[in-house]
Design a protein around this motif. Structure first.
Motif, mmCIF file in Angstrom:
data_model
loop_
_atom_site.group_PDB
_atom_site.id
_atom_site.type_symbol
_atom_site.label_atom_id
_atom_site.label_comp_id
_atom_site.label_asym_id
_atom_site.label_seq_id
_atom_site.Cartn_x
_atom_site.Cartn_y
_atom_site.Cartn_z
ATOM 1 N N ALA A 36 0.888 -1.162 0.014
ATOM 2 C CA ALA A 36 -0.044 -0.129 0.024
ATOM 3 C C ALA A 36 0.809 1.278 -0.005
ATOM 4 O O ALA A 36 0.430 2.299 -0.436
ATOM 5 N N ASP A 37 1.957 1.140 0.502
ATOM 6 C CA ASP A 37 3.019 2.339 0.562
ATOM 7 C C ASP A 37 3.780 2.678 -0.693
ATOM 8 O O ASP A 37 4.496 3.697 -1.156
ATOM 9 N N ALA A 38 3.632 1.637 -1.678
ATOM 10 C CA ALA A 38 4.325 1.811 -3.002
ATOM 11 C C ALA A 38 3.568 2.397 -4.024
ATOM 12 O O ALA A 38 2.461 2.091 -4.302
ATOM 13 N N THR A 39 4.204 3.283 -4.902
ATOM 14 C CA THR A 39 3.468 3.828 -5.960
ATOM 15 C C THR A 39 3.976 3.117 -7.447
ATOM 16 O O THR A 39 3.292 3.189 -8.311
ATOM 17 N N PHE A 40 5.319 2.494 -7.207
ATOM 18 C CA PHE A 40 5.791 2.050 -8.423
ATOM 19 C C PHE A 40 7.171 0.980 -7.890
ATOM 20 O O PHE A 40 7.264 1.114 -6.918
ATOM 21 N N TYR A 41 7.578 0.325 -8.639
ATOM 22 C CA TYR A 41 8.710 -0.652 -8.168
ATOM 23 C C TYR A 41 9.754 -0.407 -9.415
ATOM 24 O O TYR A 41 9.619 0.169 -10.585
ATOM 25 N N HIS A 42 11.041 -0.696 -8.988
ATOM 26 C CA HIS A 42 12.111 -0.781 -9.918
ATOM 27 C C HIS A 42 12.511 -2.018 -10.091
ATOM 28 O O HIS A 42 13.026 -2.710 -9.232
ATOM 29 N N TYR A 79 16.778 -8.067 -9.075
ATOM 30 C CA TYR A 79 16.965 -6.939 -7.863
ATOM 31 C C TYR A 79 15.820 -5.915 -7.959
ATOM 32 O O TYR A 79 15.730 -5.535 -9.132
ATOM 33 N N PHE A 80 15.178 -5.920 -7.015
ATOM 34 C CA PHE A 80 13.982 -4.856 -7.403
ATOM 35 C C PHE A 80 13.797 -4.198 -6.017
ATOM 36 O O PHE A 80 14.197 -4.646 -4.876
ATOM 37 N N THR A 81 13.343 -3.032 -6.049
ATOM 38 C CA THR A 81 12.899 -2.286 -4.819
ATOM 39 C C THR A 81 11.505 -1.553 -5.063
ATOM 40 O O THR A 81 11.109 -1.655 -6.417
ATOM 41 N N ALA A 82 11.075 -1.426 -4.240
ATOM 42 C CA ALA A 82 9.482 -0.417 -4.140
ATOM 43 C C ALA A 82 9.800 0.884 -3.746
ATOM 44 O O ALA A 82 10.916 1.336 -3.319
ATOM 45 N N ASP A 83 9.143 1.972 -4.417
ATOM 46 C CA ASP A 83 9.225 3.217 -4.453
ATOM 47 C C ASP A 83 7.936 3.910 -4.105
ATOM 48 O O ASP A 83 6.670 3.546 -4.705
ATOM 49 N N ASN A 84 7.947 4.957 -3.229
ATOM 50 C CA ASN A 84 6.866 5.655 -2.876
ATOM 51 C C ASN A 84 7.019 7.350 -3.233
ATOM 52 O O ASN A 84 6.346 7.976 -3.022
ATOM 53 N N SER A 85 7.983 7.560 -4.002
ATOM 54 C CA SER A 85 8.216 8.780 -4.257
ATOM 55 C C SER A 85 6.878 9.442 -5.033
ATOM 56 O O SER A 85 6.373 8.898 -5.924
ATOM 57 N N LYS A 86 6.945 10.426 -5.003
ATOM 58 C CA LYS A 86 5.614 11.115 -5.746
ATOM 59 C C LYS A 86 6.140 11.904 -6.802
ATOM 60 O O LYS A 86 6.986 12.493 -7.094
#
Length: 86
Positions: A36-42, A79-86
């Motif tokens: 729920a905190d992620a807006t996209f993933y890398h 390798y993957f990360t979640a991102d919640n930057s606007k």
């Protein structure tokens, strides 16, 4: 999963959970629970676990299909990360 030529290594900022990896035709499909905190993933991939990783996608959903793979014995490391930057 047996006989699938890849390995997943995840470096997580915001923890995706319950990863499911499958093969569909000539593609590797990664699915995970929505965060729920992620807006996209890398999503990054390499053929060497200690080599250079290249970003191959930035999905906004909890799924990614890697279509640029050879399923003939090549090993892939993700390798993957979640991102919640606007």
């Amino acid at each position: 999963i047996e006989n699938i030529p890849f390995t997943l290594w995840s470096g997580i900022i915001i923890d995706p959970q319950h990863l499911l990896i499958s093969v569909s035709g000539n593609s590797i499909v990664l699915n995970w629970d929505v965060n729920a905190d992620a807006t996209f993933y890398h999503i990054y991939r390499s053929t060497n676990p200690y080599g250079t990783y290249t970003e191959i996608g930035t999905p906004t959903t909890n799924s990614f299909t890697d279509t640029d793979v050879l399923l003939t014995g090549e090993k892939y490391f993700y390798y993957f990360t979640a991102d919640n930057s606007k």
